[in-house]
Design an enzyme around this catalytic site. Structure first.
Site, mmCIF file in Angstrom:
data_model
loop_
_atom_site.group_PDB
_atom_site.id
_atom_site.type_symbol
_atom_site.label_atom_id
_atom_site.label_comp_id
_atom_site.label_asym_id
_atom_site.label_seq_id
_atom_site.Cartn_x
_atom_site.Cartn_y
_atom_site.Cartn_z
ATOM 1 N N ASN A 50 1.065 -1.476 0.039
ATOM 2 C CA ASN A 50 -0.272 0.408 0.050
ATOM 3 C C ASN A 50 0.584 1.342 -0.124
ATOM 4 O O ASN A 50 1.378 1.646 0.982
ATOM 5 C CB ASN A 50 -0.945 -0.268 1.148
ATOM 6 N N ARG A 96 -2.414 -2.386 -3.322
ATOM 7 C CA ARG A 96 -3.975 -1.494 -3.982
ATOM 8 C C ARG A 96 -3.728 -0.309 -4.553
ATOM 9 O O ARG A 96 -2.795 1.055 -4.264
ATOM 10 C CB ARG A 96 -4.030 -0.240 -1.998
ATOM 11 N N HIS A 110 -12.665 3.080 -0.003
ATOM 12 C CA HIS A 110 -13.118 2.214 0.866
ATOM 13 C C HIS A 110 -13.499 1.017 0.069
ATOM 14 O O HIS A 110 -14.122 -0.540 1.089
ATOM 15 C CB HIS A 110 -13.808 2.425 1.916
ATOM 16 N N ARG A 118 -11.762 15.097 7.616
ATOM 17 C CA ARG A 118 -12.770 15.956 6.369
ATOM 18 C C ARG A 118 -13.810 16.143 6.984
ATOM 19 O O ARG A 118 -14.431 15.962 7.421
ATOM 20 C CB ARG A 118 -12.324 15.001 5.471
ATOM 21 N N GLU A 175 -8.417 -5.542 5.220
ATOM 22 C CA GLU A 175 -7.875 -4.607 4.003
ATOM 23 C C GLU A 175 -6.910 -5.535 3.410
ATOM 24 O O GLU A 175 -6.938 -6.287 2.252
ATOM 25 C CB GLU A 175 -7.980 -3.545 3.462
#
Ligand code: ADP
Length: 403
Positions: A10, A94, A183, A244, A387
């Site tokens: 990743n 990823r 996601h 965010r 993940e």
């Protein structure tokens, strides 16, 4: 000996996270993180997970991703798990943005690289770093299959009615403006694991997945297929997140430009890095926010309430989108650990068949578990996400098919 190991990479702009898994049983052999690549204070933390190995750290400057991956390869080699091992079947990367081009994991070749590059305008922060990671890994092991697993892929099943913004169609198409969602690897994994927890096939259940980490997103999954998700063109849309804003009247941006005199970059930073929980109360860690609330801090309480209000709106919206809901699944750092968030998010929703049992909600653990009262119409569950395992599993499944 058949190759059964998958290295999951990743690659971020200044970091690389990695895990080495054995797909015979999904077990982890090693994991680690390189941070602050390109700075004087770079750090590599490597943890071998076989034979009770202990973590090792390197703190010398690591100039770029190539140096980072070489250092990772050295650490793995030290544990006898090097990139040249015949047991290594593939590397799974990823990749954040696959646009409309990539609906499933894809074996990387030069055409795939070119397409990921073409998507940079819609993912300027993420895809360049992902590409650097892929190119570096390919240079280290040119003969090894490498697979891209896209954050957006699971959401490509969204109908046009959910994926399109209500703006001029020509303008939207010219700039590839639509709702992509992110996601996706987590939403795919958690929706499937939730069906398993209910003892059903994914095609039989409708699930609302709430991925609440520092970044946060919700999805509506109907019979195993995503039909709506809260993030959009970028990860900025939707829920209140750690830093965010999530949903907001887009005219706030014009106002900040015209009246506030702010530049595009300043507003980008404000909405992505200085808003959400941190903007509302100065903290983005839910543990710290709960601690402050327990001490009577009003600002932290308001930030929590705004976070929960938005979350509840999405549960209601996705209930309506799905029509019938079998389960609501909480996952990621906040979703898996913050019992007060889970309790508050479904409080007052008994009319929708949603409730949590206080004792079950207080249980901690790594296994998927139900927290709704026995006999509840809708299951409420905590389903830890994984993940890396999902990326490794998708990578390995694709490689096996191609052999
Ligand atoms: P990401 O992958 O988006 O960086 P994670 O899924 O790891 O994020 O979630 C990180 C967040 O999880 C932290 O910012 C914190 O708010 C929350 N978190 C982690 N542990 C706990 C805990 N024990 N209680 C409450 N919140 C927690």
């Amino acid at each position: 000996m058949t190759a059964t190991r998958v290295l999951v990479l990743n690659s971020g702009s200044s970091s690389v996270k990695y895990q080495l898994l054995d797909m015979r049983d999904g077990s982890r052999l090693a994991m680690g993180l390189v941070e602050r690549i390109g700075e004087e204070t770079s750090r590599l933390k490597h943890t071998p997970l076989t034979d009770g190995g202990t973590s090792r750290e390197r703190t010398e400057p690591i100039a770029d991703h190539e140096a980072a991956l070489k250092a990772v390869a050295e650490e793995l080699a030290e544990d006898g798990l090097g990139l040249d091992s015949p047991q290594l079947a593939a590397i799974g990367h990823r990749v954040v943005h696959g646009g409309q081009s990539f609906t499933r994991p894809t074996v990387i070749d030069s055409a795939v690289l070119a397409e990921i590059e073409r998507l940079i305008p819609v993912a300027p922060l993420h895809n360049p770093a992902n590409l650097t990671g892929i190119r570096t890994a390919r240079a280290l092991r040119p003969d090894l299959p490498q697979v891209a697993v896209f954050d957006t892929a699971f959401h490509t099943t969204m109908p046009e009615s959910a994926a399109r913004y209500a703006i001029d169609v020509e303008t939207a198409d010219a700039h590839r403006i639509r709702r992509y969602g992110f996601h996706g690897t987590s939403h795919a994994y958690v929706s499937r694991a939730t069906a398993e927890l209910l003892g059903k096939d994914p095609s039989e259940v409708n699930v609302i997945v709430l991925h609440l980490g520092n970044g946060a997103s919700a999805s509506a999954v109907e019979g195993g297929r995503c039909v709506d998700t809260s993030m959009g063109l970028t990860p900025l849309e939707g829920l209140v997140m750690g830093t965010r804003s999530g949903d907001m009247d887009p005219a706030v941006i014009f106002h900040l430009m015209r009246v506030g005199g702010m530049s595009t970059d300043e507003i980008d930073t404000l909405l992505n890095k200085k808003s959400g929980l941190i903007g509302l109360c100065g903290d983005n860690d839910m543990r710290e926010i709960r601690r402050r609330i327990d001490e009577g801090d009003e600002q932290a309480k308001l930030a929590f309430d705004i976070y929960i209000h938005r979350l509840k709106k999405y549960i209601g919206a996705y209930y309506a989108v799905l029509g019938r809901v079998d389960a609501v699944a909480f996952t990621a750092g906040v979703g898996e650990n913050a019992a007060p968030v889970r309790e508050a998010a479904v409080a007052g929703l008994e009319g929708l068949g949603l409730a949590v049992d206080g004792d079950l909600n207080a249980v901690r653990g790594a296994a998927p578990r139900l927290i709704s009262p026995a006999g509840a119409r809708v299951a409420v569950a905590v389903v830890p996400t994984d993940e890396e395992l999902e990326i490794a599993a998708q990578t390995y499944a694709l490689i096996e098919k191609n052999i």
